[in-house]
Design a protein around this motif. Structure first.
Motif, PDB file in Angstrom:
ATOM      1  N   SER A 148      -3.506   6.149  -0.877  1.00 19.71           N
ATOM      2  CA  SER A 148      -4.015   4.827  -1.255  1.00 19.71           C
ATOM      3  C   SER A 148      -3.781   3.763  -0.198  1.00 19.71           C
ATOM      4  N   GLY A 149      -3.014   4.095   0.844  1.00 21.73           N
ATOM      5  CA  GLY A 149      -2.792   3.140   1.912  1.00 21.73           C
ATOM      6  C   GLY A 149      -1.735   2.099   1.582  1.00 21.73           C
ATOM      7  N   ARG A 150      -1.797   0.964   2.305  1.00 30.52           N
ATOM      8  CA  ARG A 150      -0.772  -0.075   2.193  1.00 30.52           C
ATOM      9  C   ARG A 150      -1.173  -1.133   1.183  1.00 30.52           C
ATOM     10  N   THR A 151      -0.220  -1.526   0.350  1.00 30.92           N
ATOM     11  CA  THR A 151      -0.389  -2.672  -0.533  1.00 30.92           C
ATOM     12  C   THR A 151       0.831  -3.560  -0.363  1.00 30.92           C
ATOM     13  N   GLY A 152       0.635  -4.853  -0.546  1.00 29.38           N
ATOM     14  CA  GLY A 152       1.719  -5.791  -0.323  1.00 29.38           C
ATOM     15  C   GLY A 152       1.719  -6.271   1.115  1.00 29.38           C
ATOM     16  N   PRO A 153       2.458  -7.345   1.398  1.00 28.35           N
ATOM     17  CA  PRO A 153       2.461  -7.922   2.752  1.00 28.35           C
ATOM     18  C   PRO A 153       3.076  -6.983   3.779  1.00 28.35           C
ATOM     19  N   ASP A 154       2.541  -7.004   5.004  1.00 30.84           N
ATOM     20  CA  ASP A 154       3.058  -6.151   6.073  1.00 30.84           C
ATOM     21  C   ASP A 154       4.520  -6.439   6.378  1.00 30.84           C
ATOM     22  N   SER A 155       4.947  -7.675   6.146  1.00 26.05           N
ATOM     23  CA  SER A 155       6.322  -8.074   6.448  1.00 26.05           C
ATOM     24  C   SER A 155       7.272  -7.908   5.259  1.00 26.05           C
ATOM     25  N   ALA A 156       6.849  -7.164   4.251  1.00 31.49           N
ATOM     26  CA  ALA A 156       7.651  -7.018   3.032  1.00 31.49           C
ATOM     27  C   ALA A 156       9.057  -6.508   3.342  1.00 31.49           C
ATOM     28  N   GLU A 157      10.044  -7.079   2.676  1.00 32.55           N
ATOM     29  CA  GLU A 157      11.432  -6.653   2.859  1.00 32.55           C
ATOM     30  C   GLU A 157      11.720  -5.334   2.144  1.00 32.55           C
ATOM     31  N   ARG A 158      10.887  -4.995   1.167  1.00 32.61           N
ATOM     32  CA  ARG A 158      11.054  -3.737   0.417  1.00 32.61           C
ATOM     33  C   ARG A 158       9.713  -3.013   0.401  1.00 32.61           C
ATOM     34  N   ARG A 159       9.682  -1.844   1.001  1.00 36.33           N
ATOM     35  CA  ARG A 159       8.443  -1.062   1.047  1.00 36.33           C
ATOM     36  C   ARG A 159       8.737   0.380   0.703  1.00 36.33           C
ATOM     37  N   TRP A 160       8.008   0.904  -0.284  1.00 37.16           N
ATOM     38  CA  TRP A 160       8.109   2.303  -0.681  1.00 37.16           C
ATOM     39  C   TRP A 160       7.140   3.135   0.148  1.00 37.16           C
ATOM     40  N   LEU A 161       7.600   4.254   0.668  1.00 36.93           N
ATOM     41  CA  LEU A 161       6.792   5.179   1.466  1.00 36.93           C
ATOM     42  C   LEU A 161       6.584   6.443   0.636  1.00 36.93           C
TER      43      LEU A 161
ATOM     44  N   LEU B 208      12.436   4.436   0.131  1.00 33.32           N
ATOM     45  CA  LEU B 208      12.417   2.977   0.111  1.00 33.32           C
ATOM     46  C   LEU B 208      13.010   2.437   1.398  1.00 33.32           C
ATOM     47  N   ARG B 209      12.197   1.665   2.131  1.00 33.02           N
ATOM     48  CA  ARG B 209      12.723   0.949   3.293  1.00 33.02           C
ATOM     49  C   ARG B 209      12.995  -0.492   2.904  1.00 33.02           C
ATOM     50  N   THR B 210      14.215  -0.945   3.148  1.00 34.00           N
ATOM     51  CA  THR B 210      14.566  -2.323   2.874  1.00 34.00           C
ATOM     52  C   THR B 210      14.863  -3.040   4.180  1.00 34.00           C
ATOM     53  N   GLY B 211      14.495  -4.310   4.265  1.00 33.23           N
ATOM     54  CA  GLY B 211      14.641  -5.056   5.500  1.00 33.23           C
ATOM     55  C   GLY B 211      13.460  -4.816   6.412  1.00 33.23           C
ATOM     56  N   SER B 212      13.473  -5.481   7.551  1.00 36.79           N
ATOM     57  CA  SER B 212      12.351  -5.399   8.485  1.00 36.79           C
ATOM     58  C   SER B 212      12.506  -4.279   9.500  1.00 36.79           C
ATOM     59  N   ASP B 213      13.649  -3.576   9.487  1.00 35.76           N
ATOM     60  CA  ASP B 213      13.883  -2.498  10.446  1.00 35.76           C
ATOM     61  C   ASP B 213      13.069  -1.283  10.050  1.00 35.76           C
ATOM     62  N   ILE B 214      12.155  -0.840  10.922  1.00 33.52           N
ATOM     63  CA  ILE B 214      11.330   0.326  10.598  1.00 33.52           C
ATOM     64  C   ILE B 214      11.689   1.506  11.493  1.00 33.52           C
ATOM     65  N   THR B 215      12.905   1.494  12.056  1.00 34.53           N
ATOM     66  CA  THR B 215      13.323   2.599  12.907  1.00 34.53           C
ATOM     67  C   THR B 215      13.812   3.787  12.090  1.00 34.53           C
ATOM     68  N   GLY B 216      13.980   3.592  10.794  1.00 38.07           N
ATOM     69  CA  GLY B 216      14.438   4.695   9.947  1.00 38.07           C
ATOM     70  C   GLY B 216      15.789   4.431   9.353  1.00 38.07           C
ATOM     71  N   SER B 217      16.614   3.606   9.980  1.00 38.60           N
ATOM     72  CA  SER B 217      17.945   3.339   9.454  1.00 38.60           C
ATOM     73  C   SER B 217      17.894   2.434   8.236  1.00 38.60           C
ATOM     74  N   GLY B 218      16.722   1.825   7.978  1.00 34.13           N
ATOM     75  CA  GLY B 218      16.592   0.943   6.825  1.00 34.13           C
ATOM     76  C   GLY B 218      16.220   1.651   5.538  1.00 34.13           C
ATOM     77  N   ILE B 219      16.167   2.981   5.537  1.00 38.07           N
ATOM     78  CA  ILE B 219      15.866   3.720   4.312  1.00 38.07           C
ATOM     79  C   ILE B 219      17.126   3.749   3.450  1.00 38.07           C
ATOM     80  N   THR B 220      17.069   3.093   2.310  1.00 33.30           N
ATOM     81  CA  THR B 220      18.247   2.944   1.461  1.00 33.30           C
ATOM     82  C   THR B 220      18.215   3.821   0.211  1.00 33.30           C
ATOM     83  N   ALA B 221      17.094   4.430  -0.049  1.00 31.26           N
ATOM     84  CA  ALA B 221      16.986   5.366  -1.176  1.00 31.26           C
ATOM     85  C   ALA B 221      15.819   6.296  -0.892  1.00 31.26           C
ATOM     86  N   ALA B 222      15.968   7.565  -1.221  1.00 31.27           N
ATOM     87  CA  ALA B 222      14.887   8.515  -0.961  1.00 31.27           C
ATOM     88  C   ALA B 222      15.053   9.744  -1.843  1.00 31.27           C
ATOM     89  N   ALA B 223      13.923  10.395  -2.107  1.00 34.61           N
ATOM     90  CA  ALA B 223      13.940  11.639  -2.869  1.00 34.61           C
ATOM     91  C   ALA B 223      12.843  12.554  -2.366  1.00 34.61           C
TER      92      ALA B 223
END
Length: 272
Positions: free
Chosen positions: A68-81, A104-119
């Motif tokens: 379905s692609g991206r929904t929500g602002p590109d700069s979102a502090e919380r983004r589910w992948l 779930l990536r939280t914060g603006s860091d998209i290097t991978g260290s910002g993943i705070t929950a995953a399954a």
């Protein structure tokens, strides 16, 4: 009652896995996306089930879905992948080696260290590998067991699917014919990122892939699991993930990781 992010990731992955399991073996409509790439009705329905769970609990969060692609602002502090069915070609061929990935990536860091929950759910083994960002577990029958990486199997999963941004200098397929690799390891090609979770669980010694994996719906959950479990996780040249040459080398221990970097280095030019 507020659901913790890690429990929400679990619930969402399980919802997707239930759809994948139910639709297995049926004659499924295919939706062409690119040459050699397609989604099935199971991919679409599983993603809908996952997004229903996430949006019911976190309506203000942004989402990136494989279908379905991206929904929500590109700069979102919380983004589910969300990758609702990793291993679509396997699934369409009635092969059960697939995964359902939610991170779930939280914060603006998209290097991978910002993943705070995953399954990462296996729809056919009734297992969900999950992390709260600090520790990694597998849940079976409602019971959680801590994941423990191990190099003992000597099994290394190599991703042979494109793209190959480091080609022709580096091709993962050439590892399979490298005498040093043959002497030390045994190759496997599962063709789903379930194999990344298996490194965290001690079922694989390592996993190698080329590609630019930043904010990847396919790899975010597995990488987070491996980091939380204590695996060694880097790019192809041992550099921080998502920098330099890119790619991914995840290993159960430092010795295995070092050996693989040496074998990979036999292909990559020294000036890279």
């Amino acid at each position: 009652m507020v659901i913790a992010d890690e429990e929400l990731a679990l619930m969402a992955a399980q919802a997707g896995a239930a759809v994948v399991h139910t639709m297995y073996g049926a004659s499924l409509t295919r939706f062409e996306k690119a040459a050699g790439d397609f989604a099935t009705a199971a991919d679409i329905e599983a993603e809908k089930a996952i997004l229903d769970v996430i949006r019911a609990a976190r309506p203000d969060d942004a989402v990136t879905g494989e279908e379905s692609g991206r929904t929500g602002p590109d700069s979102a502090e919380r983004r589910w992948l969300v990758d609702p069915l990793c291993g679509t070609l396997n699934y369409a061929a009635r092969n059960m080696l697939v995964a359902v990935n939610v991170a779930l990536r939280t914060g603006s860091d998209i290097t991978g260290s910002g993943i705070t929950a995953a399954a990462c759910a296996d729809p056919f083994a009734d297992e969900v590998f999950w992390t709260d960002g600090a520790h990694a577990y597998v849940r079976r029958g409602g019971v959680d067991e801590r994941l423990a990486p191990s190099p003992d199997s000597r099994l290394v999963d190599v991703n042979l699917d494109p793209p190959f941004p480091n080609g022709p200098a580096f091709r993962a397929s050439r590892l399979l014919d490298d005498q040093g690799f043959i002497e030390r390891f045994r190759p496997r090609v599962v063709s789903t990122t379930l194999a990344v979770a298996w490194v965290a669980a001690g079922r694989r010694a390592a996993y190698v892939t080329d590609g630019h994996l930043r904010d990847s719906v396919h790899f975010a959950a597995g990488i987070a699991l491996c980091r939380a479990a204590g695996c060694v996780v880097t790019g192809l040249q041992g550099q921080p993930l998502h920098t330099g040459a890119g790619g991914l080398v995840v290993a159960a221990d430092r010795e295995t990781h070092t050996a693989l970097l040496e074998l990979i280095g036999n292909q990559l030019p020294s000036d890279r």
